[in-house]
Design a protein around this motif. Sequence first.
Motif, mmCIF file in Angstrom:
data_model
loop_
_atom_site.group_PDB
_atom_site.id
_atom_site.type_symbol
_atom_site.label_atom_id
_atom_site.label_comp_id
_atom_site.label_asym_id
_atom_site.label_seq_id
_atom_site.Cartn_x
_atom_site.Cartn_y
_atom_site.Cartn_z
ATOM 1 N N ARG A 27 0.811 -0.975 -0.085
ATOM 2 C CA ARG A 27 -0.020 0.373 0.270
ATOM 3 C C ARG A 27 0.933 0.970 -0.180
ATOM 4 N NH1 ARG A 27 -5.093 -1.597 2.781
ATOM 5 N NH2 ARG A 27 -5.742 1.005 2.777
ATOM 6 N N PRO A 28 -0.034 2.396 -1.044
ATOM 7 C CA PRO A 28 0.727 3.374 -0.749
ATOM 8 C C PRO A 28 0.913 4.332 0.043
ATOM 9 C CG PRO A 28 -0.548 3.242 -2.499
ATOM 10 C CD PRO A 28 -0.772 2.002 -1.353
ATOM 11 N N GLY A 30 1.059 6.204 3.407
ATOM 12 C CA GLY A 30 0.060 5.801 4.643
ATOM 13 C C GLY A 30 0.364 6.713 6.231
ATOM 14 N N LEU A 32 2.053 9.338 8.897
ATOM 15 C CA LEU A 32 1.630 10.405 9.474
ATOM 16 C C LEU A 32 2.282 11.378 8.383
ATOM 17 C CD1 LEU A 32 0.035 9.358 12.797
ATOM 18 C CD2 LEU A 32 -1.416 9.815 10.347
ATOM 19 N N THR A 60 4.188 3.043 4.694
ATOM 20 C CA THR A 60 4.247 2.271 5.648
ATOM 21 C C THR A 60 5.143 1.101 5.888
ATOM 22 O OG1 THR A 60 2.285 0.860 5.347
ATOM 23 C CG2 THR A 60 2.067 3.322 7.100
ATOM 24 N N ARG A 61 5.127 0.161 7.081
ATOM 25 C CA ARG A 61 5.202 -1.253 6.404
ATOM 26 C C ARG A 61 4.720 -2.014 5.372
ATOM 27 N NH1 ARG A 61 3.456 -3.632 11.747
ATOM 28 N NH2 ARG A 61 1.870 -5.435 12.295
ATOM 29 N N ASP A 62 3.570 -1.194 4.587
ATOM 30 C CA ASP A 62 2.699 -2.478 3.873
ATOM 31 C C ASP A 62 3.982 -1.598 2.613
ATOM 32 O OD1 ASP A 62 1.617 -3.834 5.848
ATOM 33 O OD2 ASP A 62 0.425 -1.214 6.205
ATOM 34 N N TYR A 136 4.383 4.373 17.204
ATOM 35 C CA TYR A 136 3.645 3.854 17.757
ATOM 36 C C TYR A 136 4.124 3.377 19.339
ATOM 37 C CZ TYR A 136 1.529 3.058 13.017
ATOM 38 O OH TYR A 136 1.480 3.685 11.820
ATOM 39 N N ARG A 227 -0.803 20.498 11.861
ATOM 40 C CA ARG A 227 -0.341 18.614 11.399
ATOM 41 C C ARG A 227 0.716 19.027 10.373
ATOM 42 N NH1 ARG A 227 -5.592 15.645 9.323
ATOM 43 N NH2 ARG A 227 -6.741 16.773 9.689
ATOM 44 N N ARG B 73 -10.471 3.576 0.375
ATOM 45 C CA ARG B 73 -9.536 2.579 1.171
ATOM 46 C C ARG B 73 -10.042 1.684 2.157
ATOM 47 N NH1 ARG B 73 -5.943 7.372 1.776
ATOM 48 N NH2 ARG B 73 -7.501 8.485 2.757
ATOM 49 N N GLN B 119 -4.473 -3.150 7.877
ATOM 50 C CA GLN B 119 -3.145 -2.987 8.427
ATOM 51 C C GLN B 119 -2.694 -1.519 8.954
ATOM 52 O OE1 GLN B 119 -3.268 -3.706 3.639
ATOM 53 N NE2 GLN B 119 -0.967 -4.756 4.426
ATOM 54 N N GLN B 120 -0.912 -1.473 8.396
ATOM 55 C CA GLN B 120 -0.932 -0.190 9.575
ATOM 56 C C GLN B 120 -1.169 1.128 8.499
ATOM 57 O OE1 GLN B 120 3.198 0.421 9.321
ATOM 58 N NE2 GLN B 120 3.070 0.223 11.470
ATOM 59 N N THR B 121 -1.169 1.199 7.168
ATOM 60 C CA THR B 121 -1.490 1.747 6.382
ATOM 61 C C THR B 121 -3.200 2.492 6.120
ATOM 62 O OG1 THR B 121 -0.156 1.005 4.402
ATOM 63 C CG2 THR B 121 -2.234 2.432 3.884
ATOM 64 N N ASP B 122 -3.777 1.000 6.864
ATOM 65 C CA ASP B 122 -4.995 1.696 7.271
ATOM 66 C C ASP B 122 -5.441 1.972 8.909
ATOM 67 O OD1 ASP B 122 -6.592 -0.314 5.585
ATOM 68 O OD2 ASP B 122 -5.944 -1.465 6.452
ATOM 69 N N PHE B 123 -4.911 1.993 9.374
ATOM 70 C CA PHE B 123 -4.715 2.825 11.122
ATOM 71 C C PHE B 123 -4.021 4.082 10.733
ATOM 72 C CE2 PHE B 123 -2.965 3.917 14.815
ATOM 73 C CZ PHE B 123 -3.202 2.688 16.060
ATOM 74 N N ASN B 124 -3.271 4.351 9.922
ATOM 75 C CA ASN B 124 -3.061 6.180 9.909
ATOM 76 C C ASN B 124 -3.990 6.313 9.163
ATOM 77 O OD1 ASN B 124 -0.800 4.945 11.185
ATOM 78 N ND2 ASN B 124 0.698 5.448 9.283
ATOM 79 N N ILE B 125 -4.510 6.299 8.121
ATOM 80 C CA ILE B 125 -5.813 6.684 7.951
ATOM 81 C C ILE B 125 -7.062 6.885 8.799
ATOM 82 C CG2 ILE B 125 -8.278 6.418 5.752
ATOM 83 C CD1 ILE B 125 -5.482 4.536 4.299
ATOM 84 N N VAL B 127 -6.503 7.209 11.700
ATOM 85 C CA VAL B 127 -5.907 8.189 12.894
ATOM 86 C C VAL B 127 -6.465 9.386 11.954
ATOM 87 C CG1 VAL B 127 -3.779 9.619 13.540
ATOM 88 C CG2 VAL B 127 -4.380 6.538 13.966
ATOM 89 N N GLU B 128 -5.844 10.127 10.566
ATOM 90 C CA GLU B 128 -6.308 11.086 9.796
ATOM 91 C C GLU B 128 -8.343 11.619 10.282
ATOM 92 O OE1 GLU B 128 -4.291 10.998 5.779
ATOM 93 O OE2 GLU B 128 -1.984 10.616 7.360
ATOM 94 N N GLU B 155 -1.429 0.479 18.416
ATOM 95 C CA GLU B 155 -1.486 -0.117 16.605
ATOM 96 C C GLU B 155 -0.803 -2.020 16.413
ATOM 97 O OE1 GLU B 155 1.194 -1.080 13.285
ATOM 98 O OE2 GLU B 155 2.181 -0.901 15.390
ATOM 99 N N VAL B 159 -3.202 -3.526 14.260
ATOM 100 C CA VAL B 159 -3.131 -4.463 13.340
ATOM 101 C C VAL B 159 -2.159 -5.352 12.834
ATOM 102 C CG1 VAL B 159 -0.916 -3.795 11.651
ATOM 103 C CG2 VAL B 159 -2.460 -0.995 12.072
#
Lengths: 291, 161
Positions: A27-28, A30, A32, A60-62, A136, A227, B73, B119-125, B127-128, B155, B159
């Motif tokens: 995934r691209p 991700g 913050l 991210t790690r993905d 985290y 932010r 997403r 996934q970690q990306t979902d977690f950050n989405i 949070v945003e 997380e 995740v």
Amino acid sequence: MRGFRAAAGVAAALAAYAAHADGQELRPSGKLLLTGGVSDVEGAGGGGLATWATITGYETRDGIGANLHGTMVDLPDYRFTAFGGAVGFLDRIEISYARQAFDTGDTGAKLGIGKGFTFHQDVFGAKLRVAGDAVYGQDRWLPQVAVGAQFKKADRGALVKALGAKDDQGVDWYVAATKVLLDQSLVLDGTIRATKANQTGLLGFGGPKNDGYQAQFEGSAALLLTRRLAVGVEYRTKPDNLGLKEDDWMDVFAAYAVNKTLSVTAGYADLGEIATFGGQRGLYLSVQAGF
Amino acid sequence: MIRLLTISAAVCLAMAATPLLAAEKPVDPYVQSNANAGVTPFAGDEMLRAFHGPQGVSRIVDEMLARVTTDPRTKEIFAATDMERLRRVLKEQIVYILGGKVDYTGRDMKTAHRDQGVQQTDFNILVEHLQTAMDHEHVAFRAQNRLLAKLAPMERDVVVR
Ligand code: HEM
């Protein structure tokens, strides 16, 4: 050459890691905003002068993230520019490159090397995150820790050797620790670098006063205001191998994330005395585009 | 016959007494405890006030959930979710963490997210979207970050891949 071998080792580790992560969706974009830092003068993810433990880019790690950057420091007697790019893999490994130019302008004539004489340096970097998570791990003291190497090659070999440098290429090794203290809206970094570099390598490596590796410190402290906006200070110590009263570097900066693609860092850098010209303070400006 | 009638009367009564819960689907049994919220709450009422009390939290959670369940997403992840329940326990959890005098009655984070494939990306989405919702509620940035400092370590439990 040793630097290239280190880079090859990192590439092998990357392949192994990618195989391990097999079966996961890539995934691209991700991460913050601003938590990955910006691009420092040596092309690595960090502040302006200090290299951080964060892996560049918003992946991210993905996923995989990459960025390009351009940096300029406008000094009274010189102009420093750097361009480069970096790729971050799975928030674990970072590979970076920067080409630095140090333009002596009119000062070149006064130094007797010719008006507009310019020193260049190529910096190839590799960084591996080894422990912790800057973002985290809010319930732990452990910062994000990374180890890295930067292979540097200066292009004015004959001249830097005439100045007393023992070599026109070298490898810096570092350990970086970065922590985002969300509770305080702070980002802190402390990095120890083993180096022989004179003016980070632009004036070669080693010299008459010292030709061994010395541990140096570089660090940043930044306050997250919104932010998108962070303001901070940085400090970087340097050895004085050439006996030219090489000074430590420092800066104050503001980093602004226009969006996840574009960030701008503006600051004021104090690079001290460079090649007998003191008081080298001026505007620092860096633009970074991420993918 | 009489017994059956009494039972159905009792069931009707129970349903009438808990109209909110009636819309929620049952979940596998679990031990209820504030420890399920996953973190120690803030002391005092300063943080809850910064979020404009339980009403403020309610508005924030509603907006955040509206966003993650429509964001292309992340919306798939919530396709089979009982949103009534999620909305209720999430509000409880945030109010509890901010120092409110409520109990968190939901499951622990590991159990709740075990099968969600986050996934970690979902977690950050997420949070945003939470940050955007907090912005719209005009929660001060530093207070937002103090809450995020409590949520970020989750997380590891949320995740799973
Ligand atoms: C810090 C971040 C998070 C917190 C505090 C949180 C909190 C919660 C809570 C309180 C529940 C309900 C537990 C219960 O039913 O007893 C829940 C369930 C759920 N969460 Fe999260 N969550 C977080 C992150 C995420 C993320 C990033 C996703 C996906 C994008 C997600 C997806 C879900 C889903 C799909 C459920 C429903 C589970 C079910 O249907 O059984 N959560 N979460």
